[in-house]
Design a protein around this motif. Structure first.
Motif, PDB file in Angstrom:
ATOM      1  N   PRO A   1       6.543  -6.790 -10.801  1.00  0.00           N
ATOM      2  CA  PRO A   1       8.002  -6.889 -10.678  1.00  0.00           C
ATOM      3  C   PRO A   1       8.699  -5.840 -11.523  1.00  0.00           C
ATOM      4  O   PRO A   1       8.201  -5.448 -12.577  1.00  0.00           O
ATOM      5  N   PRO A   2       9.862  -5.348 -11.065  1.00  0.00           N
ATOM      6  CA  PRO A   2      10.587  -4.353 -11.848  1.00  0.00           C
ATOM      7  C   PRO A   2      11.147  -4.922 -13.148  1.00  0.00           C
ATOM      8  O   PRO A   2      11.280  -4.212 -14.141  1.00  0.00           O
ATOM      9  N   THR A   3      11.447  -6.233 -13.160  1.00  0.00           N
ATOM     10  CA  THR A   3      11.960  -6.886 -14.365  1.00  0.00           C
ATOM     11  C   THR A   3      10.811  -7.151 -15.325  1.00  0.00           C
ATOM     12  O   THR A   3       9.749  -7.617 -14.909  1.00  0.00           O
ATOM     13  N   PRO A   4      10.970  -6.861 -16.615  1.00  0.00           N
ATOM     14  CA  PRO A   4       9.906  -7.172 -17.575  1.00  0.00           C
ATOM     15  C   PRO A   4       9.544  -8.646 -17.532  1.00  0.00           C
ATOM     16  O   PRO A   4      10.421  -9.509 -17.499  1.00  0.00           O
ATOM     17  N   VAL A   5       8.265  -8.945 -17.522  1.00  0.00           N
ATOM     18  CA  VAL A   5       7.816 -10.327 -17.439  1.00  0.00           C
ATOM     19  C   VAL A   5       7.009 -10.685 -18.678  1.00  0.00           C
ATOM     20  O   VAL A   5       6.502  -9.817 -19.377  1.00  0.00           O
ATOM     21  N   LYS A   6       6.918 -11.974 -18.934  1.00  0.00           N
ATOM     22  CA  LYS A   6       6.177 -12.470 -20.077  1.00  0.00           C
ATOM     23  C   LYS A   6       4.747 -12.806 -19.670  1.00  0.00           C
ATOM     24  O   LYS A   6       4.361 -12.776 -18.506  1.00  0.00           O
ATOM     25  N   ARG A   7       3.967 -13.172 -20.668  1.00  0.00           N
ATOM     26  CA  ARG A   7       2.546 -13.408 -20.434  1.00  0.00           C
ATOM     27  C   ARG A   7       2.291 -14.641 -19.581  1.00  0.00           C
ATOM     28  O   ARG A   7       1.488 -14.620 -18.664  1.00  0.00           O
ATOM     29  N   PHE A   8       2.984 -15.754 -19.888  1.00  0.00           N
ATOM     30  CA  PHE A   8       2.641 -17.030 -19.265  1.00  0.00           C
ATOM     31  C   PHE A   8       3.686 -17.478 -18.243  1.00  0.00           C
ATOM     32  O   PHE A   8       4.886 -17.308 -18.437  1.00  0.00           O
ATOM     33  N   ILE A   9       3.183 -18.049 -17.158  1.00  0.00           N
ATOM     34  CA  ILE A   9       4.005 -18.731 -16.160  1.00  0.00           C
ATOM     35  C   ILE A   9       3.557 -20.187 -16.152  1.00  0.00           C
ATOM     36  O   ILE A   9       2.367 -20.485 -16.065  1.00  0.00           O
ATOM     37  N   PHE A  10       4.505 -21.113 -16.246  1.00  0.00           N
ATOM     38  CA  PHE A  10       4.156 -22.528 -16.355  1.00  0.00           C
ATOM     39  C   PHE A  10       3.942 -23.183 -14.990  1.00  0.00           C
ATOM     40  O   PHE A  10       3.071 -24.038 -14.846  1.00  0.00           O
ATOM     41  N   TRP A  11       4.735 -22.784 -13.993  1.00  0.00           N
ATOM     42  CA  TRP A  11       4.552 -23.363 -12.668  1.00  0.00           C
ATOM     43  C   TRP A  11       5.247 -22.497 -11.635  1.00  0.00           C
ATOM     44  O   TRP A  11       6.076 -21.646 -11.967  1.00  0.00           O
ATOM     45  N   THR A  12       4.858 -22.698 -10.386  1.00  0.00           N
ATOM     46  CA  THR A  12       5.441 -21.949  -9.279  1.00  0.00           C
ATOM     47  C   THR A  12       5.821 -22.899  -8.147  1.00  0.00           C
ATOM     48  O   THR A  12       5.312 -24.023  -8.062  1.00  0.00           O
ATOM     49  N   ALA A  13       6.691 -22.429  -7.266  1.00  0.00           N
ATOM     50  CA  ALA A  13       7.071 -23.188  -6.076  1.00  0.00           C
ATOM     51  C   ALA A  13       7.296 -22.210  -4.938  1.00  0.00           C
ATOM     52  O   ALA A  13       7.863 -21.131  -5.143  1.00  0.00           O
ATOM     53  N   VAL A  14       6.838 -22.584  -3.744  1.00  0.00           N
ATOM     54  CA  VAL A  14       7.004 -21.732  -2.563  1.00  0.00           C
ATOM     55  C   VAL A  14       8.111 -22.319  -1.711  1.00  0.00           C
ATOM     56  O   VAL A  14       8.010 -23.443  -1.212  1.00  0.00           O
ATOM     57  N   ILE A  15       9.198 -21.555  -1.544  1.00  0.00           N
ATOM     58  CA  ILE A  15      10.348 -21.985  -0.755  1.00  0.00           C
ATOM     59  C   ILE A  15      10.650 -20.890   0.251  1.00  0.00           C
ATOM     60  O   ILE A  15      10.934 -19.747  -0.137  1.00  0.00           O
ATOM     61  N   GLU A  16      10.566 -21.233   1.528  1.00  0.00           N
ATOM     62  CA  GLU A  16      10.805 -20.288   2.614  1.00  0.00           C
ATOM     63  C   GLU A  16       9.961 -19.026   2.441  1.00  0.00           C
ATOM     64  O   GLU A  16      10.468 -17.900   2.486  1.00  0.00           O
ATOM     65  N   GLU A  17       8.651 -19.246   2.207  1.00  0.00           N
ATOM     66  CA  GLU A  17       7.669 -18.168   2.102  1.00  0.00           C
ATOM     67  C   GLU A  17       7.940 -17.233   0.927  1.00  0.00           C
ATOM     68  O   GLU A  17       7.465 -16.096   0.900  1.00  0.00           O
ATOM     69  N   GLU A  18       8.699 -17.703  -0.067  1.00  0.00           N
ATOM     70  CA  GLU A  18       8.978 -16.928  -1.275  1.00  0.00           C
ATOM     71  C   GLU A  18       8.449 -17.691  -2.477  1.00  0.00           C
ATOM     72  O   GLU A  18       8.665 -18.901  -2.595  1.00  0.00           O
ATOM     73  N   ILE A  19       7.740 -16.984  -3.381  1.00  0.00           N
ATOM     74  CA  ILE A  19       7.129 -17.623  -4.541  1.00  0.00           C
ATOM     75  C   ILE A  19       8.087 -17.542  -5.722  1.00  0.00           C
ATOM     76  O   ILE A  19       8.419 -16.448  -6.204  1.00  0.00           O
ATOM     77  N   TYR A  20       8.534 -18.704  -6.190  1.00  0.00           N
ATOM     78  CA  TYR A  20       9.398 -18.782  -7.371  1.00  0.00           C
ATOM     79  C   TYR A  20       8.510 -19.098  -8.574  1.00  0.00           C
ATOM     80  O   TYR A  20       7.771 -20.082  -8.558  1.00  0.00           O
ATOM     81  N   MET A  21       8.607 -18.271  -9.616  1.00  0.00           N
ATOM     82  CA  MET A  21       7.752 -18.400 -10.791  1.00  0.00           C
ATOM     83  C   MET A  21       8.589 -18.692 -12.023  1.00  0.00           C
ATOM     84  O   MET A  21       9.547 -17.970 -12.309  1.00  0.00           O
ATOM     85  N   PHE A  22       8.232 -19.772 -12.744  1.00  0.00           N
ATOM     86  CA  PHE A  22       9.015 -20.217 -13.892  1.00  0.00           C
ATOM     87  C   PHE A  22       8.124 -20.222 -15.128  1.00  0.00           C
ATOM     88  O   PHE A  22       7.014 -20.752 -15.115  1.00  0.00           O
ATOM     89  N   GLY A  23       8.615 -19.644 -16.189  1.00  0.00           N
ATOM     90  CA  GLY A  23       7.875 -19.591 -17.441  1.00  0.00           C
ATOM     91  C   GLY A  23       8.790 -19.171 -18.561  1.00  0.00           C
ATOM     92  O   GLY A  23       9.913 -19.677 -18.703  1.00  0.00           O
ATOM     93  N   GLU A  24       8.316 -18.216 -19.374  1.00  0.00           N
ATOM     94  CA  GLU A  24       9.166 -17.698 -20.449  1.00  0.00           C
ATOM     95  C   GLU A  24      10.377 -16.964 -19.871  1.00  0.00           C
ATOM     96  O   GLU A  24      11.411 -16.840 -20.510  1.00  0.00           O
TER      97      GLU A  24
END
Length: 321
Positions: free
Chosen positions: A162-185
């Motif tokens: 991703p172009p946005t800087p990301v952190k090391r850990f992702i706690f959970w994900t959800a797929v909505i309309e074939e798009e992966i939403y990733m939640f973490g730091e």
């Protein structure tokens, strides 16, 4: 004159192809009973061909699986919900193995190739038959933050970072309309079909969630759903009869064929606090007020399994078989 006793002639056995077609039209609820008829019936009931036939005839059903860790056994075990003769979780005697994938139809494991990167506590999502694994890198490298497994080619490859800087850990994900939403730091979203990223601003701090018909549901002080049009959470109405869960309860939600299956546990005082009861409820969903509201309806709830007090709830999933 004595009547002659007619000779008994055995009925010829039906061809396996015909039996498979008959079994495929029967609900899986009756398979345990059919498997008791004969060894040949039991063999057909557990064969992969039966589930291929069910899929071809469009008679697939949702099958609920739960993975638990029960001491003193260090290996997690899979259970399946048995709705007949009672709603209980039945051990399918298969242990969870690393780097393997499970066939829900035949209850067997198949070896899968290792990931490209060593990861600790990664999170996985499935879109269009591909498994996307993200986060958990031992040595953090944003260019290798996500990789995808193609089940058809049995190969792994890295996904554009991703172009946005990301952190090391992702706690959970959800797929909505074939798009992966990733939640973490921090949160981002990835759309595999377009190979594009975007920053995700949805505010949420819980991990007990599921997606049903492209609507995100979570549990925090009750079951709530997220309205993307107005940008906030709304309490799911119509859940009268669903008990209030204890603060210590493990709570899991899962999409159960267009419905919500919710699991929670509760101490058993009669056991001297040495055991817990796992409860399950199935909630049907209905759009109301021109689809601007969602109403829930509890179809049933009951105790499905008794477990040791210090058990671990590993995961819950639904497969279509």
């Amino acid at each position: 004159m004595k009547k002659r006793t007619p000779e008994l002639t055995p009925n010829p056995s039906l061809p396996d192809d015909l039996l498979l077609t008959c079994f495929a039209r029967v609900s899986r609820l009756y398979y345990p009973t059919l498997s008791l008829v004969s060894k040949s019936c039991r063999s057909l009931i557990t064969s992969p061909e039966l589930y291929k036939t069910r899929s071809f005839l469009n008679h697939s059903e949702s099958c609920l699986y739960v993975c638990l860790k029960l001491p003193p056994d260090p290996n997690p075990r899979w259970f399946t919900l048995c709705r007949k003769p009672n709603r209980s979780l039945t051990n399918i005697t298969k242990k969870k193995k690393k780097k393997k994938k499970k066939s829900s139809g035949s209850h067997t494991w198949h070896e899968a190739p290792s990931m490209l990167m060593e990861r600790r506590y990664p999170v996985a999502s499935v879109v269009d038959g591909k498994i996307y694994v993200v986060g958990g890198l031992k040595d953090f490298d944003s260019s290798k933050w996500m990789e995808v497994f193609d089940s058809k080619t049995q190969t792994w490859e890295f996904v554009l970072s991703p172009p946005t800087p990301v952190k090391r850990f992702i706690f959970w994900t959800a797929v909505i309309e074939e798009e992966i939403y990733m939640f973490g730091e921090n949160g981002v979203a990835y759309k595999p079909e377009e190979d594009t990223w975007k920053s995700e601003v949805m505010s949420i701090g819980v991990v007990c969630h599921c997606v049903v018909d492209n609507v995100l549901y979570c549990y925090f002080d009750g079951i709530n759903w997220y309205d993307s049009d107005i940008g906030h959470w709304i309490e799911l109405k119509g859940l009268e009869g669903l008990p209030e869960f204890a603060r210590y309860s493990n709570v899991f939600l899962v999409d159960y064929g267009g419905k919500i299956a919710v699991f929670w546990d509760k101490d058993l005082p009669s056991s001297g606090c040495k055991s817990r009861a796992i409860w399950c409820a199935v909630i049907s969903l209905e759009r109301c007020n021109n689809s601007r509201e969602i109403q829930g309806n509890i179809e049933w709830l009951d105790v499905v399994l008794t477990v040791p007090y210090c058990y671990s709830f590993v995961n819950v999933l639904v497969a279509t078989v």
